[in-house]
Design a protein around this motif. Structure first.
Motif, PDB file in Angstrom:
ATOM      1  N   LEU A  15       0.611  -1.452  -0.341  1.00  0.00           N
ATOM      2  CA  LEU A  15      -0.158  -0.042  -0.365  1.00  0.00           C
ATOM      3  C   LEU A  15       0.836   0.850  -0.045  1.00  0.00           C
ATOM      4  O   LEU A  15       0.493   2.075   0.050  1.00  0.00           O
ATOM      5  CB  LEU A  15      -1.102   0.125   1.371  1.00  0.00           C
ATOM      6  N   ALA A  16       2.177   1.196   0.210  1.00  0.00           N
ATOM      7  CA  ALA A  16       3.116   2.150   0.035  1.00  0.00           C
ATOM      8  C   ALA A  16       2.575   3.275  -1.037  1.00  0.00           C
ATOM      9  O   ALA A  16       1.988   2.874  -2.515  1.00  0.00           O
ATOM     10  CB  ALA A  16       4.213   2.199  -0.426  1.00  0.00           C
ATOM     11  N   GLY A  17       2.430   4.143  -1.080  1.00  0.00           N
ATOM     12  CA  GLY A  17       1.764   5.721  -2.188  1.00  0.00           C
ATOM     13  C   GLY A  17       0.563   5.812  -2.620  1.00  0.00           C
ATOM     14  O   GLY A  17      -0.078   6.459  -3.435  1.00  0.00           O
ATOM     15  N   ARG A  18       0.392   4.438  -1.872  1.00  0.00           N
ATOM     16  CA  ARG A  18      -1.743   4.579  -2.648  1.00  0.00           C
ATOM     17  C   ARG A  18      -2.550   5.711  -1.214  1.00  0.00           C
ATOM     18  O   ARG A  18      -2.243   6.041  -0.589  1.00  0.00           O
ATOM     19  CB  ARG A  18      -2.013   2.869  -1.577  1.00  0.00           C
ATOM     20  N   ARG A  19      -2.911   6.102  -1.944  1.00  0.00           N
ATOM     21  CA  ARG A  19      -4.397   7.227  -2.043  1.00  0.00           C
ATOM     22  C   ARG A  19      -5.325   6.978  -2.116  1.00  0.00           C
ATOM     23  O   ARG A  19      -6.069   7.317  -2.026  1.00  0.00           O
ATOM     24  CB  ARG A  19      -3.701   8.612  -3.722  1.00  0.00           C
ATOM     25  N   VAL A  20      -5.631   7.182  -0.383  1.00  0.00           N
ATOM     26  CA  VAL A  20      -6.709   6.739   0.438  1.00  0.00           C
ATOM     27  C   VAL A  20      -7.500   7.833   1.223  1.00  0.00           C
ATOM     28  O   VAL A  20      -6.480   8.073   1.877  1.00  0.00           O
ATOM     29  CB  VAL A  20      -6.256   5.434   1.270  1.00  0.00           C
ATOM     30  N   ILE A  21      -9.032   8.018   0.812  1.00  0.00           N
ATOM     31  CA  ILE A  21      -9.803   8.380   1.748  1.00  0.00           C
ATOM     32  C   ILE A  21     -10.698   7.247   2.324  1.00  0.00           C
ATOM     33  O   ILE A  21     -11.132   6.578   2.921  1.00  0.00           O
ATOM     34  CB  ILE A  21     -10.540   9.172   0.694  1.00  0.00           C
ATOM     35  N   VAL A  22     -10.723   7.953   4.200  1.00  0.00           N
ATOM     36  CA  VAL A  22     -11.384   7.529   5.023  1.00  0.00           C
ATOM     37  C   VAL A  22     -12.722   8.079   5.965  1.00  0.00           C
ATOM     38  O   VAL A  22     -12.077   9.579   5.959  1.00  0.00           O
ATOM     39  CB  VAL A  22     -10.565   6.696   6.540  1.00  0.00           C
ATOM     40  N   THR A  23     -13.217   7.603   5.420  1.00  0.00           N
ATOM     41  CA  THR A  23     -14.758   8.559   6.889  1.00  0.00           C
ATOM     42  C   THR A  23     -15.037   8.263   7.772  1.00  0.00           C
ATOM     43  O   THR A  23     -14.293   6.503   8.278  1.00  0.00           O
ATOM     44  CB  THR A  23     -16.373   8.506   5.556  1.00  0.00           C
ATOM     45  N   GLY A  24     -14.969   8.936   8.919  1.00  0.00           N
ATOM     46  CA  GLY A  24     -15.600   8.809  10.038  1.00  0.00           C
ATOM     47  C   GLY A  24     -13.816   8.150  11.063  1.00  0.00           C
ATOM     48  O   GLY A  24     -13.767   6.989  11.496  1.00  0.00           O
ATOM     49  N   GLY A  25     -13.066   8.856  10.456  1.00  0.00           N
ATOM     50  CA  GLY A  25     -11.543   8.422  11.156  1.00  0.00           C
ATOM     51  C   GLY A  25     -10.964   9.242  12.163  1.00  0.00           C
ATOM     52  O   GLY A  25     -10.025   9.344  12.477  1.00  0.00           O
TER      53      GLY A  25
END
Length: 261
Positions: A15-25
């Motif tokens: 997951l290195a460099g993977r662009r992730v959005i998280v809700t309720g974080g």
């Protein structure tokens, strides 16, 4: 209890460099996702209505050298969802993955006949409509990524029919159904859509749950110990990796064997 500093080894590097959005974080299970993603080398933008907690978590992870940002997000407001996704994509130069974690309960402890219509609507607005709108707002970014992945956080309450929790249970059942349909729709864009159904997890949001319900879960699990956030992060992060690129439309209960497929 598991060491909260441990990072799932299969996700680390993958997951290195993977662009992730998280809700309720900002706290609880969402904060566990943000922590583990950051320590796996992912770039993370997370949102919540709990601004103080979210900003504090972001500051802590940035001080450790991680690429993390917090943005205010209210899933009950469609314009907030669109602004959040656009700002996150702009900051990271795109979006590779979305974890739909944010949810509210509100109806806990009440029989179906006691739930106010306003309470039902509030739960559905956040848990169902909010999840739907997050997916559609992120769709074009996930498509452009070429390896887009969505993980929706459902609940095993929708699998065994937890009583006196109807609005929440119904909302999580809807999330599971949406996952199947969205997987078929988004598959044409190369986006995987899966759901995780955790059991009762020991986080701030479940502190109100009566002790007898915790005991009921503990006794009913094949693995008879409390469930902690780290039990859920590994399966979720796996679904974001390239190793899961041919897994879509699936529901994975993660509850120590309380509910089995």
């Amino acid at each position: 209890m598991l060491d909260s500093n441990l990072v799932n080894t299969s996700a680390q590097g993958a997951l290195a460099g993977r662009r992730v959005i998280v809700t309720g974080g900002a706290r609880g299970l969402g904060a566990a996702f943000v922590n583990t993603l950051a320590k796996s080398g992912a770039r993370v933008v997370f949102g919540d209505v709990l601004n103080d907690a979210g900003e504090a978590l972001a500051r802590s992870l940035i001080a450790q050298g991680h690429d993390v940002a917090f943005l205010s997000l209210d899933l009950a407001q469609p314009e907030s969802i669109n602004a959040f996704v656009e700002a996150a994509a702009l900051r990271m130069g795109g979006v590779d993955a979305l974890i739909n974690n944010a949810a509210i309960t509100n109806s806990g402890g009440k029989f179906a006949s006691e739930i106010a219509v306003s309470t039902w609507d509030a739960v559905m607005d956040v848990n169902v409509r909010g999840t739907w709108l997050m997916c559609t707002a992120a769709q074009r970014w996930l498509r452009d990524s070429g390896r887009g992945a969505i993980v929706n956080i459902a609940s095993d309450t929708a699998l065994w029919g937890a009583p006196k929790l109807l609005a929440y249970v119904a909302s999580k059942g809807a999330v599971i159904a949406m996952t199947h349909s969205l997987a078929r729709e988004f598959g044409a864009d190369g986006i995987t859509v899966n759901a995780i159904a955790p059991g009762l997890t020991e986080v701030e949001a479940t502190a109100y749950v009566p002790a007898e319900r915790h005991a009921f879960y503990l006794e009913g699990r094949a693995l008879q110990r409390p469930q902690v956030p780290e039990d859920v992060t590994g399966p979720v992060l796996f679904l974001l990796t390239d190793a899961a690129r041919f897994v879509t439309g699936q529901l994975l209960p993660v509850n120590g064997g309380f509910v089995m497929n």
